[in-house]
Structure formats: C-alpha cells, structure tokens
Design an enzyme around this catalytic site. Structure first.
Site, mmCIF file in Angstrom:
data_model
loop_
_atom_site.group_PDB
_atom_site.id
_atom_site.type_symbol
_atom_site.label_atom_id
_atom_site.label_comp_id
_atom_site.label_asym_id
_atom_site.label_seq_id
_atom_site.Cartn_x
_atom_site.Cartn_y
_atom_site.Cartn_z
ATOM 1 N N SER A 152 -9.891 -36.240 23.789
ATOM 2 C CA SER A 152 -8.875 -37.090 24.403
ATOM 3 C C SER A 152 -9.002 -37.142 25.922
ATOM 4 C CB SER A 152 -7.488 -36.612 23.970
ATOM 5 O OG SER A 152 -6.493 -37.540 24.312
ATOM 6 N N ASP B 34 -6.905 -43.334 28.527
ATOM 7 C CA ASP B 34 -7.549 -42.024 28.561
ATOM 8 C C ASP B 34 -8.871 -42.119 27.807
ATOM 9 O OD1 ASP B 34 -6.651 -42.147 25.953
ATOM 10 O OD2 ASP B 34 -6.014 -40.055 25.883
ATOM 11 N N ASP C 134 -10.045 -41.319 24.917
ATOM 12 C CA ASP C 134 -10.193 -41.769 23.525
ATOM 13 C C ASP C 134 -9.298 -42.956 23.176
ATOM 14 O OD1 ASP C 134 -7.758 -40.352 23.404
ATOM 15 O OD2 ASP C 134 -8.108 -39.764 21.325
ATOM 16 N N ASP D 217 -5.948 -43.447 23.173
ATOM 17 C CA ASP D 217 -4.626 -43.382 22.531
ATOM 18 C C ASP D 217 -3.505 -43.195 23.541
ATOM 19 O OD1 ASP D 217 -4.944 -40.710 23.184
ATOM 20 O OD2 ASP D 217 -4.558 -39.941 21.168
#
Length: 445
Positions: free
Chosen positions: A101, A240, A242, A244
C-alpha cells in the site's frame, strides 16, 4: 482464535525478513490454493503494485498455487480495487494482491479477496494459516494448475471506472493534476480522467520498482500542492501506491482529506435522495465530520481504524458510504472495497452538479483542530496499557471538559503507536498531544 500471520490488512513486512520471503510466499500460495481448491474447482487472480520485489513474490505465489492444483491468472501491476473487481467479473475463487500500500519499496505484503471481491472471512484466513503449518505436498502432474496472463486487465478496469459515472459525464474544462505515487494507478488513473474529458497533468507515473511512494502520492502531498499552484489547476488528486487511498488538493493548495471527501460524497447522495442509511467513519474521523453530517440529518457511526472494519460496519448496517481520514473511501453503490479512482470520480461529479469548486465544497465541513503524532514502537509491553499513560490520557480528557477526544492506538500496518488529540483549541490540543507522545516514547524506551 488469534491469527499467526494475518493482520488487519493481510500479511505485511520488510522484504527479506520473515514472513516476507520467497520461501514463505511459495508455501502461502500452496496453502491458499489448497484452501480454495477444497471448495471446488479453483481459479485465482494475482495482481501487484510496482515494487521490484513484486516480481519475485508473484513467481513464488504462482508456483505454490500451481502445486496445489489451482489455476492462476496474472494481472500484472494493477490497483488493489481493480483486482477485487476483476476477481468478481472473472468468477474466480479468490484474488491475491502483492502490495504494501502506502509503505516504501522495501516493504511488501499480501492481501486476499474472496470471489465476491470482499475481504476474506476470518475462517478462511485461519484455514490458510493451519495449512501453512502443515507439510507441503504437490498434486499429481495431471492436476497441476495452469498459469495464464490477462492482457486487457487495464482496459477492463478503465471502462469499469468510467461506468461509475453517468454516460453523459464530460469533465471538459476541468484542469486537474494527478499524482500516481509511481504506483499501481500509473496507467489507469490518467486514462480514466483524460477519457472523461479532463485536462490532466500527470505526476509520479514512472515506476522503476524503487520509487513507489517516495516523496509522492497521498502520503507526501507537497509535490502535488506545488504543481496545482504552478499549473493554475482546479484541483489535484493523489493516490497511494496501490490505489485504494485518495486525497485531494484544492486550487489554493490546501489539502482535502478523507473526511472532506466522505462529506462531499455523502452530502451529494443525500441531496439526491440516494444515500442508503448513514455514513461509517472511524475512531480517527474528525468530530467536525460527525457534526456536519448531523446538521444534514445523516446518521454517523465510528468503526475501528482500518478499511476492513469500515466495510464490516457498512455490511452489518446495509449502508453504502464510509471511509477513513487517511483517504480510504468506500462507495458500495459501485464497488466492494475502497477504490480511490471511483471515490475521486464521485467527488468530481458532486462538484459539477453543485457548480462549485473543491475549496467551496469543503467549507461546509468545519473541522475541529486535530493533532496526530506517531511514536515508534518496536514491540514488547503495550505502552497504551501502562498506568502512567492511562492516567495521563484521563487527565487530558478531563482538562478538555467534554470539548475534545483523546485516542491512543497501535497501528495495524506499521510498528507505531498513534497519539491523537482533538478539541476546539488548537494550541491546547497540540500541547496535550506532544506531552502524551513524549510520555509514550519514554515508556517504549
């Protein structure tokens, strides 16, 4: 039952340190394959962000899954919510995301989605953990899983994102800056906004495996703020690593966080009589969000910190909208998990409908001063339970006389204790937060 490997957001850690090692990932792939194959024919999607270690772990997972007899479909670099979506549309048994993440490149992790594109139930995570501690056996050759690659995954997800807004939507005349954090949104996010008519300036979309989240994206907003001002843009959007989490910047360079975005989306749905139930925030959500929603007659409840807890609360109440101030925003009317691109599109739609700027939209939410400090915690005795820390928290709570909140919690994804103080006097709030953080630091030492 306590989990041995799975945390609040899958399995995460430093690359090369257990359990983020190739041999563990091989065994994890096998254990997951065995668990899902026990429920019937098994096809599993695997996607990743742009970390250099993703290639290594993708190969290890692929081998383990195949050894268990599971067919594997490789997606390559894709946002986490895209993997949730594609898992559903391909009718796969599960989706696996290789990502840490918003963390730096030398961390990595694994998280799973069910065939419905939701977080895995605890019982399946426990089944996988049980198999991880069992001897690894390989199915006979005729039953080994096959591996294929989905070459049009990005195009499928781009079309899905565009389908979340009315077909008549056209953002012509809207000038935006998009910061992709050198992460998983680097291809799809610019395409989505450009294809919907926006004038897009793209930042941090040249991943090299090492630069993900490096002074860019939603955890480092300075670059985006400067670019919005330099380009005279209407707003900026930061993702960010990833995809999400999303934060924004208005035309003045001010940061618009997850609480602001949640308010804008919820207010828009409420005004159009399309908000099902209320809104779920977290223990970290600003008190101002709760008060602003109350003024509109919108119910608000707090879940524990972490998008899985927000999602669980939404499911339990059959509500649609929730999120965190860090930028996880869930819109169940479109997705099964937090999706940064989808959330950003809903905000842009609201601005168009109300014919207002992002700066104007956020003014309706008057936030209470809130200070969040992080204290490094390497393990051992929980400092939050230390008598001196408990006593100090009680003392601060009394001092604010019902006009503020104190929250200390351990991070679920990093070795940190987070100290949050919120109230109506910014100087007092900062002083209390610094005093508590200093005490926690001393206790940790």
């Amino acid at each position: 039952m306590t989990k041995k490997y799975f945390g609040t957001d899958g399995i995460r850690g430093r690359v090369g340190e257990f359990p983020i090692t190739p041999d563990f990932m091989l065994k994890l792939g096998w254990a997951a394959g065995m668990a899902f194959r026990s429920m019937g024919a098994c096809r599993i999607l695997v996607g990743k962000d742009t970390r250099i270690s993703g290639y290594m772990f993708e190969s290890a997972l692929e081998a383990g899954l195949s050894a268990a007899g599971a067919d594997v479909m490789l997606l390559g670099p894709m946002p986490t919510p895209a993997i949730a979506y594609l898992t559903r549309t391909f009718h796969a048994e599960a989706g696996i995301v290789i990502s840490a993440s918003h963390n730096p490149h030398d961390d990595n992790g694994i998280k799973f989605f069910s065939g419905q594109g939701t977080k895995l139930p605890d019982e399946i995570e426990l089944m996988i953990e049980e198999l991880l501690d069992a001897p690894m056996t390989v199915v006979e050759s005729s039953k080994l899983g096959k591996v294929s690659r989905i070459n049009d995954a990005s195009g499928r997800y781009i079309e899905f994102c565009k389908s979340s807004v009315p077909s008549s939507t056209n953002f012509a005349g809207l000038k935006i800056v998009v910061d992709c954090a050198h992460g998983a949104t680097y291809k799809v996010a610019p395409s989505v906004f450009k294809e919907l008519g926006a004038d897009v300036t793209v930042l941090s979309a040249q991943p090299n495996g090492l630069n993900i989240n490096d002074n860019c994206g939603s955890t480092h907003m300075e670059q985006l703020q400067a670019a919005v001002l330099a380009e005279h843009a209407d707003l900026g959007i930061a993702f960010d690593g990833d995809g999400d989490r999303v934060l924004m910047v208005d035309h003045t360079g001010a940061i618009v966080d997850g609480d602001d975005l949640l308010f804008i989306i919820a207010r828009d749905l409420h005004e159009r009589n399309k908000l099902q139930g209320g809104v779920v925030g977290t223990l970290m959500s600003n008190l101002g969000l709760e008060l602003a929603l109350a003024d509109l007659g919108i119910p608000f409840v707090r879940a524990n910190v972490g998008d899985r807890y927000v999602i669980a609360e939404l499911l339990e109440r059959n509500w649609q909208v929730g999120g965190e101030n860090s930028g996880h925003v869930v819109c169940f009317q479109h997705t099964t998990t937090g999706d940064a691109i989808i959330a950003a599109l809903q905000v842009l739609l609201s601005l168009r409908r109300r014919e207002e700027s992002l700066a104007q939209a956020r003014q309706a939410l008057r936030k209470c001063p809130q200070v969040l400090l992080n204290v490094r915690f390497a393990g051992g005795e929980n400092p939050i339970e230390h008598p001196a820390v408990k006593e100090a928290c009680e003392r601060v709570t009394l001092a604010m006389a019902g006009r503020g909140r104190v929250l200390l919690r351990k991070s679920g994804t990093e070795p940190l204790v987070r100290v949050m103080v919120e109230g109506d006097d910014e100087t007092q709030v900062r002083g209390h937060a610094e005093d508590l953080a200093k005490l926690v630091t001393e206790v940790c030492a």
